[in-house]
Motif scaffolding. Structure first.
Motif, PDB file in Angstrom:
ATOM      1  N   GLN A 107      -3.727  10.422  -1.466  1.00 29.00           N
ATOM      2  CA  GLN A 107      -3.959  10.064  -0.011  1.00 29.00           C
ATOM      3  C   GLN A 107      -2.443  11.463   0.486  1.00 29.00           C
ATOM      4  N   ASP A 108      -2.791  11.644   1.747  1.00 27.52           N
ATOM      5  CA  ASP A 108      -1.324  12.887   2.230  1.00 27.52           C
ATOM      6  C   ASP A 108      -1.308  11.676   3.479  1.00 27.52           C
ATOM      7  N   GLN A 109       0.758  11.431   2.695  1.00 28.49           N
ATOM      8  CA  GLN A 109       1.037  11.318   3.581  1.00 28.49           C
ATOM      9  C   GLN A 109       1.658  11.592   5.009  1.00 28.49           C
ATOM     10  N   SER A 110       1.302  13.362   4.393  1.00 27.90           N
ATOM     11  CA  SER A 110       2.448  13.420   6.003  1.00 27.90           C
ATOM     12  C   SER A 110       1.733  13.097   7.118  1.00 27.90           C
ATOM     13  N   SER A 111       0.163  13.670   6.978  1.00 27.44           N
ATOM     14  CA  SER A 111      -1.115  12.800   8.096  1.00 27.44           C
ATOM     15  C   SER A 111      -0.791  11.709   8.271  1.00 27.44           C
ATOM     16  N   MET A 112      -0.086  10.675   7.940  1.00 22.08           N
ATOM     17  CA  MET A 112       0.206   8.951   8.649  1.00 22.08           C
ATOM     18  C   MET A 112       1.484   9.623   9.192  1.00 22.08           C
ATOM     19  N   GLY A 113       2.587  10.681   9.294  1.00 23.88           N
ATOM     20  CA  GLY A 113       3.608  10.245   9.766  1.00 23.88           C
ATOM     21  C   GLY A 113       4.541   9.472   9.332  1.00 23.88           C
ATOM     22  N   SER A 114       4.109   9.664   7.100  1.00 21.84           N
ATOM     23  CA  SER A 114       5.163   8.875   6.584  1.00 21.84           C
ATOM     24  C   SER A 114       6.090   9.794   6.180  1.00 21.84           C
ATOM     25  N   SER A 115       7.516   9.451   6.152  1.00 23.52           N
ATOM     26  CA  SER A 115       8.963  10.005   5.328  1.00 23.52           C
ATOM     27  C   SER A 115       9.217  10.040   4.585  1.00 23.52           C
ATOM     28  N   GLY A 116       8.436   9.307   3.474  1.00 21.24           N
ATOM     29  CA  GLY A 116       8.854   8.908   1.988  1.00 21.24           C
ATOM     30  C   GLY A 116       7.836  10.603   1.661  1.00 21.24           C
ATOM     31  N   ALA A 117       7.372  10.650  -0.268  1.00 19.93           N
ATOM     32  CA  ALA A 117       6.735  11.756  -0.605  1.00 19.93           C
ATOM     33  C   ALA A 117       5.703  11.781  -0.268  1.00 19.93           C
ATOM     34  N   ARG A 118       5.220  13.208   0.357  1.00 17.38           N
ATOM     35  CA  ARG A 118       3.272  13.382   0.354  1.00 17.38           C
ATOM     36  C   ARG A 118       2.612  13.022   0.140  1.00 17.38           C
ATOM     37  N   TYR A 119       2.617  13.036  -1.547  1.00 19.39           N
ATOM     38  CA  TYR A 119       1.132  12.852  -1.788  1.00 19.39           C
ATOM     39  C   TYR A 119       1.235  10.863  -2.861  1.00 19.39           C
ATOM     40  N   VAL A 120       0.737  10.602  -2.614  1.00 18.75           N
ATOM     41  CA  VAL A 120       0.394   9.359  -2.982  1.00 18.75           C
ATOM     42  C   VAL A 120      -0.789   8.650  -4.439  1.00 18.75           C
ATOM     43  N   ILE A 121      -1.027   9.227  -5.482  1.00 17.29           N
ATOM     44  CA  ILE A 121      -2.769   9.081  -6.165  1.00 17.29           C
ATOM     45  C   ILE A 121      -2.333   7.688  -6.601  1.00 17.29           C
ATOM     46  N   ARG A 122      -3.023   6.326  -6.853  1.00 20.76           N
ATOM     47  CA  ARG A 122      -3.371   5.826  -7.326  1.00 20.76           C
ATOM     48  C   ARG A 122      -4.458   5.473  -7.868  1.00 20.76           C
ATOM     49  N   GLN A 123      -4.388   4.947  -9.716  1.00 23.14           N
ATOM     50  CA  GLN A 123      -5.670   4.925  -9.642  1.00 23.14           C
ATOM     51  C   GLN A 123      -5.922   3.250 -10.736  1.00 23.14           C
ATOM     52  N   THR A 124      -6.930   2.437 -10.913  1.00 21.72           N
ATOM     53  CA  THR A 124      -6.532   1.051 -11.143  1.00 21.72           C
ATOM     54  C   THR A 124      -7.443   0.908 -12.864  1.00 21.72           C
ATOM     55  N   ILE A 125      -6.322   0.696 -13.849  1.00 20.49           N
ATOM     56  CA  ILE A 125      -7.369   0.261 -14.913  1.00 20.49           C
ATOM     57  C   ILE A 125      -7.781  -1.167 -15.526  1.00 20.49           C
ATOM     58  N   VAL A 126      -9.205  -0.791 -15.049  1.00 19.93           N
ATOM     59  CA  VAL A 126      -9.468  -2.583 -15.658  1.00 19.93           C
ATOM     60  C   VAL A 126      -9.718  -2.859 -17.046  1.00 19.93           C
ATOM     61  N   VAL A 127      -8.971  -4.102 -17.392  1.00 24.36           N
ATOM     62  CA  VAL A 127      -9.444  -4.616 -18.649  1.00 24.36           C
ATOM     63  C   VAL A 127     -10.263  -6.314 -18.689  1.00 24.36           C
ATOM     64  N   ARG A 128     -11.522  -6.167 -19.034  1.00 30.07           N
ATOM     65  CA  ARG A 128     -12.410  -7.028 -19.201  1.00 30.07           C
ATOM     66  C   ARG A 128     -12.216  -7.689 -21.130  1.00 30.07           C
ATOM     67  N   SER A 129     -12.292  -9.229 -20.685  1.00 29.66           N
ATOM     68  CA  SER A 129     -11.844  -9.324 -22.377  1.00 29.66           C
ATOM     69  C   SER A 129     -12.385 -10.773 -22.821  1.00 29.66           C
ATOM     70  N   SER A 130     -12.460 -11.485 -23.358  1.00 29.07           N
ATOM     71  CA  SER A 130     -13.159 -12.248 -23.563  1.00 29.07           C
ATOM     72  C   SER A 130     -11.474 -13.047 -24.819  1.00 29.07           C
ATOM     73  N   ARG A 131     -10.969 -12.526 -24.819  1.00 27.97           N
ATOM     74  CA  ARG A 131      -9.644 -13.273 -25.674  1.00 27.97           C
ATOM     75  C   ARG A 131      -8.944 -12.852 -25.207  1.00 27.97           C
TER      76      ARG A 131
END
Length: 243
Positions: A107-131
Motif C-alpha cells: 500500500q502507498d499510504q501517500s495516496s490516502m493522505g496518511s502522515s506515517g511511513a509511505r509504504y506498508v507491506i503485508r504478508q500472511t503465513i498460514v499454519v495448518r496442523s493436526s498437532r
C-alpha cells in the motif's frame, strides 16, 4: 368484620395453583407437552460429549513499513524468515504442519493522505496442523517474535488473530449421541406414564435437533473456535402415545 373468600373464588384459585405445580414437575422430567385428547406426551432427551479439536489453523499476519519501498521489502523478508525459524523451533516445521505464504499486499499510504511511513507491506503465513497442542503452545510464545522486531497485525479473515481450533470428527459421535438422547427421552416418557398410571403405546413423532459444537468453558469473550476442548450437544424431541 373479616371477609372470607367465597367458595366460588376459592376453587379456581386452587386449580390454578395445582396446575402451576404440575407444570413445574413435568418440565423437570423433560416433559414438554401433554395432550389429554389424543393421549400423547412429548419429551426431550439431551446428549452431551466432550471432544478435542483435531485441526488448528493459525494465520500470522506480518507487516513492515518504510518511506523506501526496498527497505520495507527487506524488513518484511527478515520478518518472514524470523517467523519460519520461530515455527521450526516450536516443532511446527514442514513435517508437523502445512505452512503457506499468502496475501502479499503493498500500500502507498501517500495516496490516502496518511502522515506515517509511505509504504506498508503485508504478508500472511498460514499454519495448518493436526498437532493442535503444538500450535496452542507456540501461539502463547508470540511475544518472542515481537521482541525480535516482527510486527504482527490482526485481521478478520480467520477470526481475531490467534489460532482457530476446529473439530472435524462430529460424524463419529453422531450415532451414539442420538441413541443416548433418544433413550433419555424415553426415560422421561416412561416416568410420566408411570406417574400418570398410563402405558406408552409407541412413538408418534420424533425430531432431532441440530448438533452444536460449544466451548467447553463458557464465559464472556471466549469463543468456541479459540478453545481446543469442545462440548458437543444434541437434543431430540419424541412424542409417545399413551394408553
Amino acid at each position: 368484620m373479616e371477609t372470607r373468600p367465597s367458595a366460588s373464588l376459592l376453587l379456581p384459585a386452587l386449580l390454578v395453583a395445582a396446575g402451576i405445580a404440575a407444570a413445574g414437575f413435568l418440565v423437570g422430567r423433560g416433559v414438554t407437552m401433554v395432550r389429554t385428547a389424543d393421549r400423547t406426551v412429548s419429551v426431550k432427551g439431551v446428549s452431551e460429549r466432550e471432544a478435542k479439536a483435531d485441526l488448528a489453523i493459525w494465520p500470522l499476519r506480518i507487516m513492515a513499513s518504510n518511506d523506501d519501498l526496498a527497505a520495507a521489502s527487506a524488513t518484511l523478508d527478515r520478518s518472514v524468515q524470523a517467523v519460519r525459524t520461530f515455527l521450526a523451533v516450536n516443532q511446527l516445521d514442514s513435517t508437523a504442519a502445512e505452512i503457506t505464504v499468502q496475501e502479499f499486499v503493498v500500500q502507498d499510504q501517500s495516496s490516502m493522505g496518511s502522515s506515517g511511513a509511505r509504504y506498508v507491506i503485508r504478508q500472511t503465513i498460514v499454519v495448518r496442523s493436526s498437532r493442535v497442542d503444538l500450535v496452542q503452545q507456540a501461539s502463547q510464545r508470540v511475544p518472542e517474535l515481537v521482541r525480535q522486531g516482527v510486527v504482527l497485525s490482526s485481521g478478520q479473515e480467520y477470526g481475531g488473530g490467534g489460532p482457530t481450533f476446529v473439530f472435524t470428527k462430529l460424524n463419529d459421535f453422531k450415532p451414539a449421541m442420538i441413541a443416548e438422547a433418544t433413550a433419555r427421552a424415553r426415560e422421561g416418557a416412561e416416568q410420566f406414564a408411570k406417574d400418570s398410571r398410563s402405558e406408552l403405546s409407541g412413538i408418534r413423532t420424533a425430531s432431532q435437533g441440530f448438533f452444536e459444537i460449544l466451548p467447553r468453558d463458557q464465559a464472556a469473550g471466549i469463543s468456541e473456535e479459540s478453545q481446543v476442548n469442545k462440548r458437543l450437544r444434541v437434543v431430540t424431541t419424541v412424542t409417545y402415545g399413551l394408553r
